[in-house]
Design an enzyme around this catalytic site. Structure first.
Site, PDB file in Angstrom:
ATOM      1  N   GLY A  57     -16.601  72.422 -17.657  1.00 39.74           N
ATOM      2  CA  GLY A  57     -15.577  72.315 -18.683  1.00 39.74           C
ATOM      3  C   GLY A  57     -16.159  72.267 -20.079  1.00 39.74           C
ATOM      4  N   GLY A  58     -15.347  71.785 -21.027  1.00 44.40           N
ATOM      5  CA  GLY A  58     -15.771  71.754 -22.421  1.00 44.40           C
ATOM      6  C   GLY A  58     -16.986  70.891 -22.671  1.00 44.40           C
ATOM      7  N   ALA A  59     -17.108  69.774 -21.947  1.00 41.62           N
ATOM      8  CA  ALA A  59     -18.269  68.899 -22.134  1.00 41.62           C
ATOM      9  C   ALA A  59     -19.548  69.604 -21.718  1.00 41.62           C
ATOM     10  CB  ALA A  59     -18.085  67.614 -21.340  1.00 41.62           C
TER      11      ALA A  59
ATOM     12  N   ASN B 162     -15.308  69.600 -30.516  1.00 39.15           N
ATOM     13  CA  ASN B 162     -14.964  68.186 -30.353  1.00 39.15           C
ATOM     14  C   ASN B 162     -14.764  67.468 -31.683  1.00 39.15           C
ATOM     15  OD1 ASN B 162     -17.604  67.802 -31.310  1.00 39.15           O
ATOM     16  ND2 ASN B 162     -18.023  66.131 -29.889  1.00 39.15           N
TER      17      ASN B 162
ATOM     18  N   ARG C 209     -17.147  72.327  -8.737  1.00 40.57           N
ATOM     19  CA  ARG C 209     -16.393  72.339  -7.481  1.00 40.57           C
ATOM     20  C   ARG C 209     -15.764  73.713  -7.247  1.00 40.57           C
ATOM     21  NH1 ARG C 209     -11.604  68.115  -7.126  1.00 40.57           N
ATOM     22  NH2 ARG C 209     -10.933  69.460  -8.838  1.00 40.57           N
ATOM     23  N   THR C 210     -15.191  74.297  -8.320  1.00 41.77           N
ATOM     24  CA  THR C 210     -14.719  75.678  -8.259  1.00 41.77           C
ATOM     25  C   THR C 210     -15.855  76.553  -8.767  1.00 41.77           C
ATOM     26  OG1 THR C 210     -12.459  74.938  -8.704  1.00 41.77           O
ATOM     27  CG2 THR C 210     -12.926  77.292  -8.991  1.00 41.77           C
TER      28      THR C 210
ATOM     29  N   LYS D 180     -10.993  70.227 -25.444  1.00 40.39           N
ATOM     30  CA  LYS D 180     -12.054  70.821 -26.251  1.00 40.39           C
ATOM     31  C   LYS D 180     -11.964  72.344 -26.313  1.00 40.39           C
ATOM     32  CE  LYS D 180     -15.236  66.965 -25.567  1.00 40.39           C
ATOM     33  NZ  LYS D 180     -16.592  66.533 -25.170  1.00 40.39           N
TER      34      LYS D 180
END
Length: 286
Positions: free
Chosen positions: A134-136, A93, A157-158, A71
């Site tokens: 992320g992209g989502a 998307n 997590r990061t 994405k």
């Protein structure tokens, strides 16, 4: 069959992608609305997304849905030729070509809000925890804030990636209601959460994000953007940890697909019967 009678070609592009139910969804939409089109799955190598997109459209493709992990690349591919929703999200998307150039939109946010509405979730003044950066996740930040979320806390997590995502919206008027942290620290600083949304792809591997217990407020919802025939690992984790309700992302998938379909075809399909049929197919293993 005359050339003009050939069906328009669409696809979902991702890696992995063979699990996707998008072909069944769009086939149902096409049948509902009498559209002459076909829709397939398109697996792209992780290092060859632009090439795969070029090849699809150069051989007559009409539109692509973009799923993990592409994405952000789709956003770069359409830079300067995006809808306001895509520009606000920083992720794309939905792709199409106009005047020989790629154009993009992001329908994830509207898909999520419509599905949460179907579930009876009131976002006004809700405390929302968004897991993933992320992209989502990018695609739903502003829609959640615009729907009235009192607090939207992004964890990853990061941890640096969560802060980078939040920083991308620093100039937005609602930025004061947006914060970031890591999955291993900082989540509990904001008390309990009314809605916890898993925007990671962890459930594709039947694993749950590394989240601490005690996240869920009374009458809370745990929502996984992924979907499966059985409750996902995140949903099972949430139930154990005290979530009042859980839901997977099948409804979001259908709703965002309907918005993409509308952008491509100019016709808005009915989503309720498609969601019901798809759920029945999942439960029977079809």
């Amino acid at each position: 069959m005359a050339p003009t009678d050939l069906p328009s070609r669409y696809a979902v592009i991702g890696n992995p992608v063979m699990h996707s139910k998008s072909p069944q969804i769009h086939a149902a939409f096409a049948g509902q609305t009498d559209q002459n089109m076909v829709y397939e799955r398109l697996a792209a190598p992780v290092d060859a997304f632009p090439h795969t997109v070029d090849e699809f459209f150069s051989t007559g493709g009409a539109g692509l849905n973009v799923t993990v992990p592409f994405k952000m690349e789709a956003f770069e591919l359409t830079r300067g030729r995006q809808t306001p929703r895509a520009m606000a999200a920083g992720a794309v998307n939905t792709l199409w070509v106009r005047h020989g150039e790629f154009h993009g939109c992001n329908t994830d946010g509207v898909g999520l809000l419509r599905d949460l509405g179907r579930l009876g979730v009131a976002l006004d003044r809700a405390r929302v925890l968004l897991v993933g950066a992320g992209g989502a996740a990018r695609g739903v930040v502003l829609p959640l804030l615009s729907a009235g979320a009192q607090r939207l806390h992004v964890v990853n997590r990061t941890e640096d990636r969560a802060h980078e995502l939040v920083q991308a919206f620093a100039e937005h008027p609602a930025a004061a209601r947006l914060s970031a942290g890591g999955t291993a620290s900082g989540i509990m600083l904001h008390s309990q959460w009314d809605v916890v949304i898993n925007a990671t792809a962890s459930s594709l591997g039947d694993t749950a994000p590394d989240l601490p217990p005690g996240l869920y407020a009374p009458d809370s919802l745990a929502y996984d953007m992924m979907y499966a025939s059985q409750p996902t690992a995140f949903m099972r984790q949430a139930t154990t940890d005290g979530a009042a309700r859980t839901a997977d992302g099948l409804g979001m998938l259908v709703e965002q697909a309907a918005e993409s379909f509308f952008l491509w075809r100019g016709v808005r399909p009915q989503t309720a019967p498609v969601l019901s049929s798809l759920r029945a197919m999942l439960q029977t293993g079809a």
